[in-house]
Design a protein around this motif. Structure first.
Motif, PDB file in Angstrom:
ATOM      1  N   SER A  42     -20.134  27.502 -10.695  1.00 37.80           N
ATOM      2  CA  SER A  42     -19.520  26.594  -9.719  1.00 37.80           C
ATOM      3  C   SER A  42     -20.448  25.428  -9.386  1.00 37.80           C
ATOM      4  N   ALA A  43     -21.725  25.724  -9.160  1.00 37.57           N
ATOM      5  CA  ALA A  43     -22.673  24.659  -8.839  1.00 37.57           C
ATOM      6  C   ALA A  43     -22.839  23.697 -10.007  1.00 37.57           C
ATOM      7  N   THR A  44     -22.879  24.238 -11.236  1.00 39.00           N
ATOM      8  CA  THR A  44     -22.993  23.375 -12.421  1.00 39.00           C
ATOM      9  C   THR A  44     -21.753  22.509 -12.581  1.00 39.00           C
ATOM     10  N   GLY A  45     -20.576  23.127 -12.422  1.00 42.36           N
ATOM     11  CA  GLY A  45     -19.350  22.348 -12.522  1.00 42.36           C
ATOM     12  C   GLY A  45     -19.230  21.298 -11.433  1.00 42.36           C
ATOM     13  N   TRP A  46     -19.681  21.651 -10.237  1.00 41.96           N
ATOM     14  CA  TRP A  46     -19.671  20.702  -9.113  1.00 41.96           C
ATOM     15  C   TRP A  46     -20.523  19.477  -9.432  1.00 41.96           C
ATOM     16  N   LEU A  47     -21.760  19.710  -9.861  1.00 39.74           N
ATOM     17  CA  LEU A  47     -22.639  18.588 -10.192  1.00 39.74           C
ATOM     18  C   LEU A  47     -22.118  17.800 -11.385  1.00 39.74           C
ATOM     19  N   GLY A  48     -21.587  18.509 -12.394  1.00 44.34           N
ATOM     20  CA  GLY A  48     -21.071  17.813 -13.571  1.00 44.34           C
ATOM     21  C   GLY A  48     -19.895  16.913 -13.246  1.00 44.34           C
ATOM     22  N   VAL A  97     -28.573  16.787  -5.453  1.00 45.98           N
ATOM     23  CA  VAL A  97     -29.797  16.825  -6.261  1.00 45.98           C
ATOM     24  C   VAL A  97     -31.033  16.851  -5.359  1.00 45.98           C
ATOM     25  N   LEU A  98     -31.012  16.035  -4.303  1.00 45.29           N
ATOM     26  CA  LEU A  98     -32.139  16.018  -3.374  1.00 45.29           C
ATOM     27  C   LEU A  98     -32.302  17.367  -2.677  1.00 45.29           C
ATOM     28  N   SER A  99     -31.189  17.928  -2.213  1.00 42.88           N
ATOM     29  CA  SER A  99     -31.242  19.223  -1.549  1.00 42.88           C
ATOM     30  C   SER A  99     -31.712  20.315  -2.503  1.00 42.88           C
ATOM     31  N   LEU A 100     -31.304  20.229  -3.772  1.00 42.69           N
ATOM     32  CA  LEU A 100     -31.753  21.198  -4.764  1.00 42.69           C
ATOM     33  C   LEU A 100     -33.260  21.120  -4.959  1.00 42.69           C
ATOM     34  N   GLY A 101     -33.798  19.901  -4.995  1.00 45.09           N
ATOM     35  CA  GLY A 101     -35.242  19.746  -5.129  1.00 45.09           C
ATOM     36  C   GLY A 101     -36.000  20.359  -3.964  1.00 45.09           C
ATOM     37  N   VAL A 102     -35.500  20.121  -2.755  1.00 50.52           N
ATOM     38  CA  VAL A 102     -36.156  20.687  -1.567  1.00 50.52           C
ATOM     39  C   VAL A 102     -36.085  22.216  -1.594  1.00 50.52           C
ATOM     40  N   LEU A 186     -30.415  28.387  -4.145  1.00 52.68           N
ATOM     41  CA  LEU A 186     -30.431  27.110  -4.861  1.00 52.68           C
ATOM     42  C   LEU A 186     -29.023  26.545  -5.013  1.00 52.68           C
ATOM     43  N   THR A 187     -28.062  27.393  -5.348  1.00 54.29           N
ATOM     44  CA  THR A 187     -26.696  26.891  -5.505  1.00 54.29           C
ATOM     45  C   THR A 187     -26.105  26.465  -4.171  1.00 54.29           C
ATOM     46  N   ALA A 188     -26.455  27.168  -3.093  1.00 56.74           N
ATOM     47  CA  ALA A 188     -25.986  26.750  -1.772  1.00 56.74           C
ATOM     48  C   ALA A 188     -26.605  25.424  -1.364  1.00 56.74           C
ATOM     49  N   ARG A 195     -22.379  28.464   0.494  1.00 54.24           N
ATOM     50  CA  ARG A 195     -23.178  29.286   1.401  1.00 54.24           C
ATOM     51  C   ARG A 195     -22.539  30.639   1.712  1.00 54.24           C
ATOM     52  N   PRO A 196     -21.202  30.736   1.849  1.00 54.26           N
ATOM     53  CA  PRO A 196     -20.621  32.070   2.046  1.00 54.26           C
ATOM     54  C   PRO A 196     -20.947  33.033   0.905  1.00 54.26           C
ATOM     55  N   MET A 197     -21.100  32.519  -0.312  1.00 51.10           N
ATOM     56  CA  MET A 197     -21.492  33.387  -1.427  1.00 51.10           C
ATOM     57  C   MET A 197     -22.893  33.945  -1.208  1.00 51.10           C
TER      58      MET A 197
END
Length: 333
Positions: A42-48, A97-102, A186-188, A195-197
């Motif tokens: 889901s996270a990959t598809g979201w970013l893609g 992307v920024l949140s993922l880096g943090v 990381l995905t959240a 986040r519920p996941m």
């Protein structure tokens, strides 16, 4: 691309709503793996999808079009995405992307903290008993991990309950549950809708360890009693950074242990796998459509340049068009 690029976004929203509820009713081990796969895809598809939507607007900037050697007018004629959608997608992509880096930096710090704590714990065996009256028991991931229990916790439990508690913490280490936690965090960070996941995942991991402990000691009731007594004893002590038998929704875990083992259900897993397949296929189709759209815009640019170059000498020749396409790095089909 007009439709397929949005499907991963829709799938992400649907999974964020349904997956946590379904996971709590499944056997914990397949539930944890399903949540991990769902979060990652889901996270990959979201970013893609966000990247493809943002690219449609970025590619229409004249300076970018000159570097890419494609026609802005041709791209705009084929691109059905509005400026508002492009803007929102670009901002959401940058924020993700920024949140993922943090979050990645925080996870690295957490791993370093765990390794440091493992090194500080006295002894070299898997189990370390601290001379502390505070009732605590938790697992520290590392290479290898350590199970830390205080004498205060041991005094609260009898011998069989201690065995169940240690089996629970050992299950956390053996199954590397900290990796599941890192993935969900990381995905959240990429998408707050996931986040519920992460919350459901934390509960499922505790249930997984509970079931492993019940198998080890041969009594679900014993594990339920050990979990309940440990949670009551350590209610004033919180350790959010470590895997512990006192984590998660303890009353729900105790009820699950006092009930028969959860039955295997294939339908929710099959539906989840189908949705993830649709997400991946739609993203691949959208990327392919985007590539073809850019290629047509490049051919249109070559045609315009060939026409301009041959304006004084007559109609453009196929040879001149092919030479332009070859010079631009793509072929005319």
């Amino acid at each position: 691309m007009a439709v397929s690029v949005y499907i991963p976004l829709v799938v992400t929203v649907v999974l964020a709503v349904l997956a946590p509820r379904a996971a709590r009713r499944l056997p914990p081990r397949p539930a944890a793996w399903s949540l991990a796969c769902a979060a990652l895809v889901s996270a990959t598809g979201w970013l893609g999808s966000l990247a493809l939507l943002a690219f449609t607007g970025f590619a229409q900037i004249p300076e970018v079009a000159r570097e890419g050697h494609w026609s802005v007018s041709a791209l705009r004629a084929e691109d059905p995405v509005s400026f508002a959608v492009v803007t929102v997608s670009a901002l959401a992509l940058a924020a993700g992307v920024l949140s993922l880096g943090v979050a990645a930096v925080r996870q690295v710090r957490h791993v370093l903290w765990a390794r440091k704590e493992c090194a500080r714990v006295p002894g070299v065996t898997e189990l370390a008993v601290l001379d502390d009256d505070l009732p605590q028991a938790f697992a520290l991931p590392g290479s290898p991990g350590r199970i830390v229990v205080t004498r205060g916790m041991l005094r609260c439990l009898d011998d069989r309950e201690r065995e169940a508690l240690l089996a629970h913490e050992r299950a956390h280490l053996r199954a590397r549950h900290y990796l599941f936690q890192a993935l969900w965090r990381l995905t959240a960070a990429v998408n707050p809708l996931l986040r519920p996941m992460a919350g459901a995942g934390a509960f499922v991991l505790e249930r997984w360890a509970d079931e492993e402990a019940a198998t080890h000691v041969g009594s679900r009731t014993l594990v339920a009693r050990a979990v309940g007594r440990a949670a009551l004893a350590s209610s004033a002590v919180a350790r959010a950074t470590a895997l512990a038998a006192t984590g998660g929704a303890v009353p729900q875990r105790v009820r699950a242990l006092l009930a028969p083992p959860p039955p295997r259900r294939t339908l929710p897993l099959a539906l989840g796998a189908l949705m993830l397949t649709v997400c991946c296929a739609s993203l691949a189709n959208a990327a392919s459509d985007s590539d073809r759209m850019v290629e047509r815009a490049q051919r249109a640019q070559c045609a315009a340049q060939t026409s301009a170059g041959n304006a004084l000498g007559g109609a453009p020749t196929p040879q001149a068009f092919d030479e332009c396409c070859a010079h631009r790095g793509h072929r005319h089909h």
